[in-house]
Design an enzyme around this catalytic site. Structure first.
Site, PDB file in Angstrom:
ATOM      1  N   GLU A   1     -64.524  11.764 -20.112  1.00 44.48           N
ATOM      2  CA  GLU A   1     -65.372  11.793 -21.351  1.00 44.48           C
ATOM      3  C   GLU A   1     -66.774  11.420 -21.127  1.00 44.48           C
ATOM      4  OE1 GLU A   1     -64.087   8.873 -24.226  1.00 44.48           O
ATOM      5  OE2 GLU A   1     -65.458   9.757 -25.646  1.00 44.48           O
TER       6      GLU A   1
ATOM      7  N   GLU B   1     -62.113   8.820 -33.454  1.00 46.82           N
ATOM      8  CA  GLU B   1     -62.529   7.398 -32.918  1.00 46.82           C
ATOM      9  C   GLU B   1     -63.445   7.026 -33.715  1.00 46.82           C
ATOM     10  OE1 GLU B   1     -63.125   6.072 -28.301  1.00 46.82           O
ATOM     11  OE2 GLU B   1     -64.468   7.468 -29.327  1.00 46.82           O
TER      12      GLU B   1
HETATM   13  C1  LER Z   1     -67.126   5.008 -25.995  1.00 47.15           C
HETATM   14  O1  LER Z   1     -68.243   4.970 -26.743  1.00 47.15           O
HETATM   15  C2  LER Z   1     -66.086   6.108 -26.495  1.00 47.15           C
HETATM   16  O2  LER Z   1     -66.235   6.943 -27.056  1.00 47.15           O
HETATM   17  C3  LER Z   1     -64.781   5.822 -25.675  1.00 47.15           C
HETATM   18  O3  LER Z   1     -63.972   6.818 -26.166  1.00 47.15           O
HETATM   19  C4  LER Z   1     -65.079   5.903 -24.039  1.00 47.15           C
HETATM   20  O4  LER Z   1     -64.451   4.920 -23.615  1.00 47.15           O
HETATM   21 MN    MN Z   2     -65.120   8.602 -27.387  1.00 43.94          MN
END
Ligand code: LER
Ligand code: MN
Length: 267
Positions: free
Chosen positions: A151, A245
């Site tokens: 990511e 998220e």
């Molecule tokens: C942190 O900003 C994030 O998006 C997480 O998914 C990565 O560790």
């Molecule tokens: Mn993330």
């Protein structure tokens, strides 16, 4: 396209990017709101007992989308770019246990901030340390049908692999079949020129997508153009997971509900 909600255990750091904490209650709520799955943001592999996980998923008719590992970095400080041999061994061992969970649930393990920082290291050194660790973990994961997803994370959180382009370059350099990309549109909004185009152009490398608005609130509560993003994804026939998220504001229940209601307009 399937939509998951990122959740964590009760003892997750306040800074973990999840709306709900505590696996049992979080799964009940995610299911009631209509999510297809949950992304488990784990600190350690033993945070949830395998049998309990199985029965909670069954009870709530949910799948695991991915095991995410941000807390392994934020809470425990492990990193793929660490030079310390003992810490590298411990990280490898922890990740193989995550892979074991993913082999039964989700088939994906994320590498977010746990890739680590460059700090004083050169890009070349960072890449070598990253690729060394990723190759070993991916070799362990491959026969189990598990993919690792890298990511890109914005520059204000880490100084290594910030944009989708940088992620793609590293994937090319590593050339590991079960290492793929996991763009997060929150980070892309900071680092990339065009979110929809960035996703479309790199769709063959993308196995998973994190969704949050520009302010890390529920999609629809900031200024990212999700219509354009989903049009691009539809054009490519993207049918894999995306996962919400976000921060738990104005409160966890409202945030999780607003997100799925808004996203269902496009899915
Ligand atoms: C942190 O900003 C994030 O998006 C997480 O998914 C990565 O560790
Ligand atoms: Mn993330």
């Amino acid at each position: 396209m399937k939509c998951a909600l990122a959740i964590a255990g009760e003892n997750a750091l306040p800074s973990a990017f999840v709306v709900f904490r505590g696996f049992s209650e979080s799964m009940r709520k995610a299911s009631a709101l209509g999510y297809d799955g949950v992304e488990l943001a784990l600190k350690t592999p033993d945070e949830i007992e395998r049998k309990e996980l199985g029965s909670l998923l069954k009870q709530n008719n949910l799948s695991v989308s991915c095991i995410s590992t941000g807390q392994v970095y934020a809470s425990l400080g492990y990193a793929f770019t660490d030079t310390d041999a003992v810490r590298r061994k411990e990280l490898y061992s922890m990740f193989t246990s995550f892979v074991d969970i993913a082999a039964d649930y989700g088939q994906q393990v994320n590498i977010g901030r746990v890739r680590g920082a460059l700090g004083e290291k050169s890009q070349q050194e960072g890449d070598e340390l990253f690729i060394d660790m990723a190759s070993k973990i991916c070799s362990y994961a491959e026969p189990k049908g598990v993919t690792l997803v890298l990511e890109p994370v914005n520059r204000y959180e880490i100084d290594y692999i910030n944009s989708v382009d940088q992620g793609v370059q590293l994937l090319k350099k590593a050339s590991i079949p079960n290492l793929k990309l996991m763009p997060d549109v929150f980070h892309m909004n900071i680092e990339d020129v065009d979110i929809a185009k960035g996703l479309k152009d790199n769709i063959d490398d993308i196995n998973y997508i994190h969704l949050a608005d520009s302010n890390r609130l529920a999609p629809g509560d900031g200024h990212i153009n999700f219509e354009e993003i989903f049009d691009a994804l539809k054009e490519t026939n993207y049918s894999k997971w995306c996962s919400v998220e976000i921060l738990p504001y104005p409160n966890p229940d409202v945030a999780a509900e607003r997100a799925i209601k808004y996203l269902r307009n496009f899915m």
